[in-house]
Design a protein around this motif. Structure first.
Motif, short mmCIF file in Angstrom:
data_model
loop_
_atom_site.label_atom_id
_atom_site.label_comp_id
_atom_site.label_asym_id
_atom_site.label_seq_id
_atom_site.Cartn_x
_atom_site.Cartn_y
_atom_site.Cartn_z
N PHE A 13 0.83 -1.20 0.00
CA PHE A 13 0.00 0.00 0.00
C PHE A 13 0.86 1.25 0.00
O PHE A 13 0.63 2.18 -0.78
CB PHE A 13 -0.93 -0.02 1.21
CG PHE A 13 -1.83 1.18 1.29
CD1 PHE A 13 -2.88 1.35 0.39
CD2 PHE A 13 -1.63 2.15 2.26
CE1 PHE A 13 -3.71 2.45 0.46
CE2 PHE A 13 -2.46 3.26 2.34
CZ PHE A 13 -3.49 3.42 1.43
N LYS A 14 1.88 1.27 0.87
CA LYS A 14 2.79 2.42 0.91
C LYS A 14 3.49 2.61 -0.43
O LYS A 14 3.65 3.72 -0.90
CB LYS A 14 3.83 2.24 2.01
CG LYS A 14 3.31 2.44 3.40
CD LYS A 14 4.43 2.26 4.42
CE LYS A 14 3.93 2.41 5.83
NZ LYS A 14 5.02 2.21 6.81
N LEU A 15 3.89 1.50 -1.03
CA LEU A 15 4.57 1.56 -2.33
C LEU A 15 3.63 2.13 -3.39
O LEU A 15 4.05 2.95 -4.20
CB LEU A 15 5.06 0.17 -2.73
CG LEU A 15 5.87 0.07 -4.01
CD1 LEU A 15 7.14 0.92 -3.92
CD2 LEU A 15 6.24 -1.38 -4.28
N ALA A 16 2.37 1.74 -3.35
CA ALA A 16 1.39 2.26 -4.31
C ALA A 16 1.22 3.77 -4.14
O ALA A 16 1.12 4.50 -5.14
CB ALA A 16 0.05 1.55 -4.13
N ILE A 17 1.22 4.24 -2.90
CA ILE A 17 1.12 5.68 -2.65
C ILE A 17 2.34 6.40 -3.19
O ILE A 17 2.23 7.44 -3.85
CB ILE A 17 0.94 5.96 -1.14
CG1 ILE A 17 -0.44 5.46 -0.68
CG2 ILE A 17 1.10 7.45 -0.85
CD1 ILE A 17 -0.63 5.50 0.81
N TYR A 18 3.52 5.85 -2.92
CA TYR A 18 4.75 6.46 -3.45
C TYR A 18 4.75 6.46 -4.97
O TYR A 18 5.16 7.43 -5.60
CB TYR A 18 5.99 5.72 -2.94
CG TYR A 18 6.36 6.05 -1.51
CD1 TYR A 18 6.61 7.35 -1.11
CD2 TYR A 18 6.49 5.03 -0.57
CE1 TYR A 18 6.95 7.64 0.20
CE2 TYR A 18 6.84 5.32 0.75
CZ TYR A 18 7.07 6.62 1.12
OH TYR A 18 7.42 6.91 2.41
N ILE A 19 4.27 5.38 -5.57
CA ILE A 19 4.23 5.29 -7.04
C ILE A 19 3.35 6.39 -7.61
O ILE A 19 3.70 7.03 -8.60
CB ILE A 19 3.77 3.89 -7.49
CG1 ILE A 19 4.86 2.86 -7.20
CG2 ILE A 19 3.39 3.88 -8.96
CD1 ILE A 19 4.43 1.42 -7.39
N GLN A 20 2.21 6.63 -6.96
CA GLN A 20 1.33 7.70 -7.43
C GLN A 20 2.02 9.06 -7.36
O GLN A 20 1.90 9.88 -8.28
CB GLN A 20 0.04 7.75 -6.59
CG GLN A 20 -0.89 6.60 -6.86
CD GLN A 20 -2.11 6.63 -5.95
OE1 GLN A 20 -2.18 7.41 -5.00
NE2 GLN A 20 -3.06 5.76 -6.23
N LYS A 21 2.75 9.30 -6.28
CA LYS A 21 3.46 10.58 -6.14
C LYS A 21 4.60 10.68 -7.15
O LYS A 21 4.84 11.74 -7.73
CB LYS A 21 4.01 10.72 -4.72
CG LYS A 21 2.94 10.92 -3.68
CD LYS A 21 3.52 11.03 -2.29
CE LYS A 21 2.42 11.18 -1.26
NZ LYS A 21 2.96 11.29 0.11
N ILE A 22 5.30 9.56 -7.37
CA ILE A 22 6.44 9.56 -8.28
C ILE A 22 5.98 9.77 -9.73
O ILE A 22 6.65 10.44 -10.51
CB ILE A 22 7.23 8.24 -8.14
CG1 ILE A 22 7.93 8.21 -6.78
CG2 ILE A 22 8.23 8.06 -9.27
CD1 ILE A 22 8.49 6.84 -6.40
N HIS A 23 4.82 9.23 -10.08
CA HIS A 23 4.34 9.36 -11.45
C HIS A 23 4.03 10.80 -11.83
O HIS A 23 3.91 11.11 -13.02
CB HIS A 23 3.13 8.47 -11.69
CG HIS A 23 3.50 7.03 -11.89
ND1 HIS A 23 4.33 6.59 -12.90
CD2 HIS A 23 3.17 5.93 -11.18
CE1 HIS A 23 4.48 5.29 -12.81
NE2 HIS A 23 3.80 4.86 -11.77
N LYS A 24 3.93 11.67 -10.86
CA LYS A 24 3.73 13.09 -11.16
C LYS A 24 5.02 13.73 -11.65
O LYS A 24 5.00 14.81 -12.23
CB LYS A 24 3.22 13.81 -9.92
CG LYS A 24 1.82 13.39 -9.52
CD LYS A 24 1.35 14.09 -8.27
CE LYS A 24 -0.01 13.58 -7.86
NZ LYS A 24 -0.46 14.16 -6.59
N LEU A 25 6.15 13.06 -11.42
CA LEU A 25 7.44 13.56 -11.91
C LEU A 25 7.53 13.33 -13.41
O LEU A 25 6.83 12.50 -13.97
CB LEU A 25 8.59 12.85 -11.19
CG LEU A 25 8.61 12.97 -9.67
CD1 LEU A 25 9.72 12.09 -9.10
CD2 LEU A 25 8.84 14.42 -9.25
N ASN A 26 8.46 14.02 -14.06
CA ASN A 26 8.55 13.95 -15.52
C ASN A 26 9.53 12.91 -16.03
O ASN A 26 9.25 12.20 -16.97
CB ASN A 26 8.93 15.32 -16.09
CG ASN A 26 7.82 16.33 -15.89
OD1 ASN A 26 6.66 15.97 -15.92
ND2 ASN A 26 8.17 17.58 -15.69
N ASN A 27 10.68 12.81 -15.46
CA ASN A 27 11.72 11.96 -16.00
C ASN A 27 11.44 10.49 -15.72
O ASN A 27 11.33 10.06 -14.57
CB ASN A 27 13.07 12.36 -15.41
CG ASN A 27 14.23 11.71 -16.10
OD1 ASN A 27 14.12 10.60 -16.60
ND2 ASN A 27 15.35 12.40 -16.13
#
Length: 57
Positions: A13-27
């Motif tokens: 679950f924590k990883l999924a939350i981090y993935i959502q935040k990371i996907h907002k990045l561009n590179n």
């Protein structure tokens, strides 16, 4: 020790939350590296917990 390298449900679950935040990045490379690093850190925590749990008599 078969389950040591697997993430707990809470960690998934924590990883999924981090993935959502990371996907907002561009590179794309930054995203892949951050996801891999987070997963490795969680696996490290599981290994440490496993050895602590199994080292006690």
């Amino acid at each position: 020790m078969n389950n040591v390298n697997k993430l707990t449900l809470e960690q998934e679950f924590k990883l999924a939350i981090y993935i959502q935040k990371i996907h907002k990045l561009n590179n794309i490379n930054v995203k892949k590296h951050l996801i891999a690093t987070l997963k490795q850190m969680m696996i490290k925590d599981n290994i440490i917990k496993y050895f602590i749990k199994n080292s006690m008599p």
